[in-house]
Design an enzyme around this catalytic site. Structure first.
Site, mmCIF file in Angstrom:
data_model
loop_
_atom_site.group_PDB
_atom_site.id
_atom_site.type_symbol
_atom_site.label_atom_id
_atom_site.label_comp_id
_atom_site.label_asym_id
_atom_site.label_seq_id
_atom_site.Cartn_x
_atom_site.Cartn_y
_atom_site.Cartn_z
ATOM 1 N N GLY A 123 20.639 -16.227 44.278
ATOM 2 C CA GLY A 123 20.362 -17.658 44.154
ATOM 3 C C GLY A 123 19.152 -18.039 43.309
ATOM 4 O O GLY A 123 18.626 -19.141 43.452
ATOM 5 N N SER A 124 18.720 -17.148 42.394
ATOM 6 C CA SER A 124 17.560 -17.535 41.575
ATOM 7 C C SER A 124 17.912 -18.707 40.653
ATOM 8 O O SER A 124 17.093 -19.609 40.444
ATOM 9 C CB SER A 124 17.023 -16.352 40.775
ATOM 10 O OG SER A 124 17.942 -15.926 39.809
ATOM 11 N N ASN A 125 19.119 -18.727 40.122
ATOM 12 C CA ASN A 125 19.511 -19.870 39.277
ATOM 13 C C ASN A 125 19.586 -21.154 40.103
ATOM 14 O O ASN A 125 19.175 -22.222 39.642
ATOM 15 C CB ASN A 125 20.858 -19.602 38.596
ATOM 16 C CG ASN A 125 20.706 -18.684 37.405
ATOM 17 O OD1 ASN A 125 20.203 -19.097 36.362
ATOM 18 N ND2 ASN A 125 21.104 -17.434 37.556
ATOM 19 N N ASP A 141 36.698 -16.939 33.291
ATOM 20 C CA ASP A 141 35.723 -16.872 32.189
ATOM 21 C C ASP A 141 36.295 -17.433 30.885
ATOM 22 O O ASP A 141 35.841 -17.057 29.793
ATOM 23 C CB ASP A 141 35.235 -15.432 31.945
ATOM 24 C CG ASP A 141 34.405 -14.915 33.113
ATOM 25 O OD1 ASP A 141 33.782 -15.739 33.801
ATOM 26 O OD2 ASP A 141 34.387 -13.696 33.327
ATOM 27 N N ASN A 192 29.991 -22.977 34.775
ATOM 28 C CA ASN A 192 29.618 -21.636 35.222
ATOM 29 C C ASN A 192 28.644 -21.037 34.211
ATOM 30 O O ASN A 192 28.663 -21.384 33.036
ATOM 31 C CB ASN A 192 30.884 -20.766 35.274
ATOM 32 C CG ASN A 192 30.601 -19.334 35.703
ATOM 33 O OD1 ASN A 192 29.847 -19.079 36.649
ATOM 34 N ND2 ASN A 192 31.195 -18.379 34.998
ATOM 35 N N LEU A 223 31.067 -15.445 43.105
ATOM 36 C CA LEU A 223 31.973 -14.356 42.732
ATOM 37 C C LEU A 223 33.420 -14.520 43.178
ATOM 38 O O LEU A 223 34.249 -13.659 42.912
ATOM 39 C CB LEU A 223 31.405 -13.023 43.238
ATOM 40 C CG LEU A 223 29.995 -12.715 42.700
ATOM 41 C CD1 LEU A 223 29.512 -11.361 43.173
ATOM 42 C CD2 LEU A 223 29.938 -12.808 41.175
ATOM 43 N N HIS A 256 27.663 -17.254 32.702
ATOM 44 C CA HIS A 256 28.082 -15.854 32.674
ATOM 45 C C HIS A 256 27.031 -15.057 31.904
ATOM 46 O O HIS A 256 26.578 -15.488 30.840
ATOM 47 C CB HIS A 256 29.463 -15.725 32.006
ATOM 48 C CG HIS A 256 30.010 -14.344 32.139
ATOM 49 N ND1 HIS A 256 30.639 -13.923 33.291
ATOM 50 C CD2 HIS A 256 29.965 -13.274 31.311
ATOM 51 C CE1 HIS A 256 30.969 -12.645 33.148
ATOM 52 N NE2 HIS A 256 30.576 -12.229 31.960
#
Ligand code: GAR
Length: 190
Positions: free
Chosen positions: A12-14, A145, A102, A85, A104
Site C-alpha cells: 500500500g505505499s502507492n 494490462d 491501474n 492482484l 503497472h
C-alpha cells in the site's frame, strides 16, 4: 469533489502516497481503501491516515450487487488499482466506464499479463538484461494490462542493478508520477 477508492492487495505505499498528495484537495480525495486480503499492510496505513477501509475478498467480488452497493454506499466516483492482484470483474469495468486506472511496474506491453506483478516483473527485466524499465499508468479494460495508456515513464538500468535496485527505481517513479497523474485526470479542464 471526486471520491476515490484505492484497491490493494498488500503493502500500500502507492495508496499512502496518493492519499497524502490529495489531502485537502478540492477536486479529489481518497476516501476508501479496499483490500482483498485481510492481512494487507495497507490496512494499517489506512487506519493511521484516517481513511476508511474494507476487506473485500474474491468471494465478495463475485457478488455483483453487493459490490456495487458497497461502492455506492461510499459514494465512490473513481477507482485506482495500486498493487491489486485480482482481476477486476467485468461488471465493475462497465459500471465505472473510464473511471478505473491501474499502475503497472513495467513499460507495457512488455512484462504484462497474468502472473506479471511486483517482483516477478523486476526479476524478468533483470534476467533479460533490459537497458531500461519504467511504469505504465493505464485505464483498465477487459483485457489484462491492456487498457489505453495514460502515461509511461522510463528509467535507465545498468547491468549492475540488482532486482532490488530495479524495484527501487520503479518505486521512485511511482511515487513521483502516480499521485499527480490521478489528480490531473480528476481535475476539471478549464
Ligand atoms: C507497485 O509496484 C505496483 O506497480 C505493482 O505492485 C506494487 C504495489 O506496491 N502492481 C502490479 O504489479 C500490478 N500488476 P504498493 O502496494 O507498495 O503500492
Amino acid at each position: 469533489m471526486k471520491r476515490i477508492a484505492v484497491f490493494v492487495s498488500g503493502n500500500g505505499s502507492n495508496f499512502e502516497n496518493i492519499t497524502r498528495f490529495l489531502h485537502g484537495n478540492d477536486n479529489a480525495q481518497v476516501t476508501l481503501l479496499v483490500s482483498n486480503r485481510p492481512d494487507a499492510y495497507a490496512l494499517q496505513r489506512a487506519s493511521r491516515l484516517g481513511v476508511e477501509s474494507v476487506v473485500w475478498t474474491k468471494t465478495d467480488f463475485a457478488d455483483e450487487q453487493r459490490t456495487i452497493q458497497m461502492l455506492t454506499d461510499h459514494n465512490i466516483h473513481f477507482i485506482v488499482l495500486a498493487g491489486f492482484l485480482l482481476m477486476v470483474p467485468t461488471y465493475l469495468i462497465r459500471h465505472f466506464p473510464n473511471c478505473i486506472i491501474n499502475i503497472h511496474p513495467s513499460l507495457l506491453p512488455k512484462y504484462g499479463g497474468k502472473g506479471m506483478y511486483g517482483n516477478h516483473v523486476h526479476e524478468a527485466v533483470k534476467e533479460n538484461g533490459e537497458k531500461e524499465t519504467g511504469i505504465t499508468i493505464h485505464y483498465v479494460s477487459e483485457v489484462c494490462d491492456g487498457g489505453e495508456t495514460i502515461l509511461q515513464v522510463s528509467t535507465p538500468l545498468s547491468p549492475l542493478d540488482s532486482v532490488d535496485d530495479i524495484a527501487e527505481k520503479v518505486h521512485q517513479l511511482e511515487k513521483e508520477y502516480f499521485p499527480k497523474t490521478v489528480l490531473e485526470i480528476l481535475t476539471p479542464k478549464k
